[in-house]
Design a protein around this motif. Structure first.
Motif, PDB file in Angstrom:
ATOM      1  N   UNK A 106       8.145  -0.698  -6.892  1.00  0.00           N
ATOM      2  CA  UNK A 106       8.161   0.306  -7.964  1.00  0.00           C
ATOM      3  C   UNK A 106       7.526   1.622  -7.540  1.00  0.00           C
ATOM      4  N   UNK A 107       6.553   1.570  -6.616  1.00  0.00           N
ATOM      5  CA  UNK A 107       5.781   2.726  -6.153  1.00  0.00           C
ATOM      6  C   UNK A 107       4.925   3.335  -7.259  1.00  0.00           C
TER       7      UNK A 107
ATOM      8  N   UNK B  60       0.856  -1.185   0.000  1.00  0.00           N
ATOM      9  CA  UNK B  60       0.000   0.000   0.000  1.00  0.00           C
ATOM     10  C   UNK B  60       0.892   1.235   0.000  1.00  0.00           C
ATOM     11  N   UNK B  61       0.729   2.094  -0.991  1.00  0.00           N
ATOM     12  CA  UNK B  61       1.483   3.350  -1.016  1.00  0.00           C
ATOM     13  C   UNK B  61       0.890   4.336  -0.017  1.00  0.00           C
TER      14      UNK B  61
ATOM     15  N   UNK C 239      12.898   3.128  -7.819  1.00  0.00           N
ATOM     16  CA  UNK C 239      12.493   4.214  -8.709  1.00  0.00           C
ATOM     17  C   UNK C 239      13.142   5.547  -8.350  1.00  0.00           C
ATOM     18  N   UNK C 240      13.826   5.615  -7.210  1.00  0.00           N
ATOM     19  CA  UNK C 240      14.366   6.893  -6.732  1.00  0.00           C
ATOM     20  C   UNK C 240      15.857   7.037  -6.995  1.00  0.00           C
TER      21      UNK C 240
ATOM     22  N   UNK D  90       3.728   7.685  -8.465  1.00  0.00           N
ATOM     23  CA  UNK D  90       4.965   7.098  -8.986  1.00  0.00           C
ATOM     24  C   UNK D  90       6.058   7.282  -7.943  1.00  0.00           C
ATOM     25  N   UNK D  91       7.141   6.526  -8.132  1.00  0.00           N
ATOM     26  CA  UNK D  91       8.253   6.612  -7.203  1.00  0.00           C
ATOM     27  C   UNK D  91       9.085   7.857  -7.381  1.00  0.00           C
ATOM     28  N   UNK D  92       8.823   8.618  -8.416  1.00  0.00           N
ATOM     29  CA  UNK D  92       9.568   9.854  -8.645  1.00  0.00           C
ATOM     30  C   UNK D  92       8.827  11.043  -8.038  1.00  0.00           C
TER      31      UNK D  92
END
Length: 755
Positions: free
Chosen positions: A205-206, A184-185, A687-688, A230-232
């Motif tokens: 991945x987020x 869960x994000x 992703x970061x 998103x992870x960004x």
């Protein structure tokens, strides 16, 4: 007996002359000892000698070089490992697998690994139930529940703060994914408490799609909205007062932009429940920066919408408010020093500004739609720093009907202070000493819920009854099965190279009086505060006599925005000088020695570890660096790289380039230098921070001193930056980390039981 042991040693001993000599010496001594003791010691010696022989024979895989040269402002820079950046290349994956095999061979041969695994598993699997990310909506409480040995946390709802054990599970990722790679994000309940929007991602991945759950049944209802998180750039969502739709962060979908831009150009859209998300209404963001990050809030009394936008990760914000007619009014521009805004119940806006107040002050915009430039002072600046929050963090500034709750940073520890709407200070909740607070959530009237934790006391969830100034402990509070009564916490100060005083938080076994093994942790970036927090797994270190220290170095926000600015862009060297000063202080004060010191950090703290390795290779005995950044000349080219430019700078700017080149760890590794034993952790789906950063740094260090201390790279195939890694993976990472630390710090791990 000696013949039997010799047979067991076999080729392992005869292939290593030093071990054979040591073993023969042992047999001479053992002949004088009691028979039972001799057998036991022989077994231990056998295990140690075989393990050490295996480690001596383990060699890292060879890494071919393929020189590539770049020119920056007339400076030629050679890169022998550019080829390791391409994860789609089978050769890179084969190299990574070979590095994993080498790391496994080395780590599995360390002494007492199974005893360490047993203890780590015992602590991390038996940790008490804990709760986080609490929300209150229409008489219902919602929380993310962590319940080891479950791999991932899950979403619950309940009706009484003192009865969370009677909660209903709304979504449990462990049920749909037994491997623990679904997480869960974040989530957001609707104002009427009947629905909850939840962002779910896989493999670290987020990249999260939002589903809608019915809170009475937990069943998914309505449609899924893709690519909200998103992870960004992260993601956010805020419901309308009527609970029939929501404003959300929209990332480009395949076909809307080039593949390389899908995690950028975040905008704000509106979704009406029961409709196709492809027809969602655009709201705001066509002229936002490519690296925009959005936070959205809706006032449930007026329906006004507030949009906070950050330009990358550098702390520059712009703010907008949506009028009842649907038009958007700009409240501030990037660079205006208005860094956070939130609604008051009546629809006016409270904001934190650093205009003429480096540590922050609170102002009010009484009529933001019609008079966006009208600002009234509410709470002035003082000696402590007003904490700001973003990226779906619980608010640090919260307004109720008659109160304003403000979180202050005290150089590491934090506390909540309470004011009336005129800025007069009122009685505050009771809070632990040398602790951190967070999780502010408005309940009813002027009451709030908040969390409070320290280095030795687990998270408490407390309800503050504002009418009688009572602080009430709720049943959501955690209780650790591992005791910390034998641990002392002190806060001291080191002097950095330029005279700046650097806090060091020392968590030490009370029985320790002399210099001994010590782990020093640091971060120093993005204005992030390292606050006191409880981590039961630290007991694995402490019960073996290892001191754990956290340094509050510049680059963070512990003493305000200037503390951050003094450690970013061309001032980044201050961060490394601060950490070095903290380490030297601990050595000079007799807490440890260089031979007993380990340093540890992750992400931006991984950059810190790389700088310590290259600038002060004789500082520490060993280094643990996770998901770090090491090639500072190439970082901005990675998928998340643009978001880092406001923090690190860009090679396109000559001044930035000179600073980056001067400290970039990858470019400052020198051949023949005796670097300390080092282990790099990374996740293949991060992703970061691009995992190529760890690959290139590992290759360069292994080549610099082939016969030196081991340099290991451990890549996890099903994880990312670490925040949503499953329990079993976190346990194995902790086992490897502790075994590595114990071996190189000379700690003879013994079995302990909780107390």
């Amino acid at each position: 007996m000696s013949q039997r042991i010799t047979r067991h040693l076999g080729s392992a001993l005869v292939s290593n002359e030093l071990n054979l000599l040591l073993f023969c010496h042992y047999l001479e001594v053992a002949a004088l000892m009691p028979h039972r003791f001799t057998r036991r010691c022989a077994a231990v010696l056998l295990m140690v000698l075989v393990s050490q022989t295996q480690m001596l024979h383990a060699q890292p895989p060879s890494t071919p070089t393929s020189p590539t040269a770049d020119s920056y402002h007339g400076v030629k820079v050679q890169d022998n490992y550019r080829w390791l950046e391409d994860w789609s290349d089978p050769k890179v994956k084969a190299w990574s697998e070979a590095q994993n095999a080498y790391a496994r061979q080395t780590l599995d041969a360390l002494p007492n690994v199974e005893a360490i695994r047993e203890r780590v598993t015992e602590i991390m699997s038996d940790e008490s139930i804990s709760y986080g990310d609490l929300h209150f909506a229409s008489g219902k409480y919602f929380a993310i529940k962590k319940q080891p040995p479950k791999e991932q946390s899950f979403l619950i709802t309940f009706g009484d703060l003192q009865s969370p054990d009677q909660a209903t599970v709304l979504f449990d990722p462990n049920v749909i994914d037994t491997k623990g790679t679904t997480s869960i994000d974040w989530y957001e309940p609707s104002p009427d408490g009947k629905l909850v929007a939840i962002s779910i991602s896989t493999g670290g991945s987020e990249v999260g799609n939002v589903s809608i759950l019915d809170t009475s049944s937990g069943k998914q209802v309505f449609e899924v909205v893709p690519r909200v998180n998103t992870g960004t750039a992260g993601g956010d969502l805020a419901w309308t007062p009527s609970s029939d739709g929501f404003y959300y962060t929209h990332h480009p979908r395949p076909g809307e932009r080039d593949e390389s831009d899908l995690n950028f150009y975040q905008q704000l859209f509106f979704h009406k429940l029961g409709t196709d998300s492809a027809t969602d209404r655009f709201e705001l963001g066509k002229d936002f920066p490519r690296i925009a990050e959005i936070e959205v809030e809706v006032n449930h009394s007026t329906g006004l919408v507030l949009c906070n936008v950050q330009d990358g990760d550098g702390g520059q914000f712009s703010h907008f408010i949506r009028s009842p007619s649907g038009s958007w009014v700009k409240l501030s521009h990037f660079g205006d020093k208005l860094v956070q805004a939130t609604f008051e119940p009546n629809g006016s806006v409270l904001a934190i500004t650093r205009e003429n107040a480096a540590k922050g002050r609170v102002i009010r915009l009484p009529d933001p739609v019609n008079e966006p430039n009208k600002q009234l002072p509410v709470i002035g600046e003082n000696n402590d720093t007003v904490v700001t929050s973003f990226y779906r963090a619980p608010p640090s500034l919260l307004a109720t009907q008659d109160r304003i709750y403000v979180t202050y940073q005290l150089g590491g520890p934090s506390e909540i202070r309470v004011f009336d709407h005129d800025g007069q200070q009122l009685a505050a909740p009771k809070q632990l000493p040398i602790s951190s607070v967070g999780g502010l959530e408005h309940l009813t009237d002027n009451d709030v819920l908040f969390s409070n934790a320290s280095y030795v006391q687990p998270t408490q969830w407390l309800r503050f009854d504002a009418s009688n100034n009572k602080t009430i402990r709720t049943a959501l509070s955690s209780q650790s099965k591992v005791g910390f009564s034998d641990v002392a916490v002190s806060r001291e100060f080191a002097t950095s190279k330029d005279g700046t005083q650097i806090p060091v938080n020392i968590i030490r076994p009370k029985s320790t009086t002399n210099a001994g093994p010590l782990v020093l942790y640091g971060y120093g970036g993005y204005g992030i505060n390292l606050t006191p927090g409880f981590n039961a797994a630290n007991k694995v270190l402490l019960e073996q006599g290892v001191t754990y220290v956290v340094a509050n170095i510049r680059g963070g926000g512990e003493y305000g925005e200037q503390w951050h600015l003094d450690g970013n862009l061309t001032n980044k060297q201050n961060v490394f000088d601060d950490f070095h000063a903290a380490a030297k202080y601990l050595i000079e004060k007799g807490y440890t020695t260089s031979e007993q010191l380990a340093i540890m950090g992750g992400s931006n703290g991984g950059l810190l570890m790389g700088a310590m390795l290259t600038q002060h290779p004789d500082l520490a005995k060993c280094v643990v660096s996770s998901v770090g950044i090491y090639d500072m000349l190439r970082v901005e080219l990675s998928p998340n790289g643009s978001f880092n430019i406001p923090e690190f700078g860009t090679v396109k700017d000559p001044k930035h380039f000179n600073a980056l080149r001067a400290y970039s760890p990858f470019h400052n590794v020198r051949d023949g230098v005796e670097y300390p034993a080092t282990i790099f952790f990374t996740g293949a789906n991060d992703p970061r921070v691009d995992p190529m950063q760890s690959r290139k740094m590992t290759a360069r260090m292994q080549a610099a001193n082939p016969g030196g201390a081991p340099v290991l790279l451990r890549t996890s195939a099903n994880s990312g930056h670490g925040g949503d890694t499953g329990l079993s993976q976190r346990i194995e990472e902790s086992v490897d980390r502790n075994a590595f630390l114990f071996y190189h710090l000379g700690v003879e791990s013994e079995r302990h039981s909780p107390h």
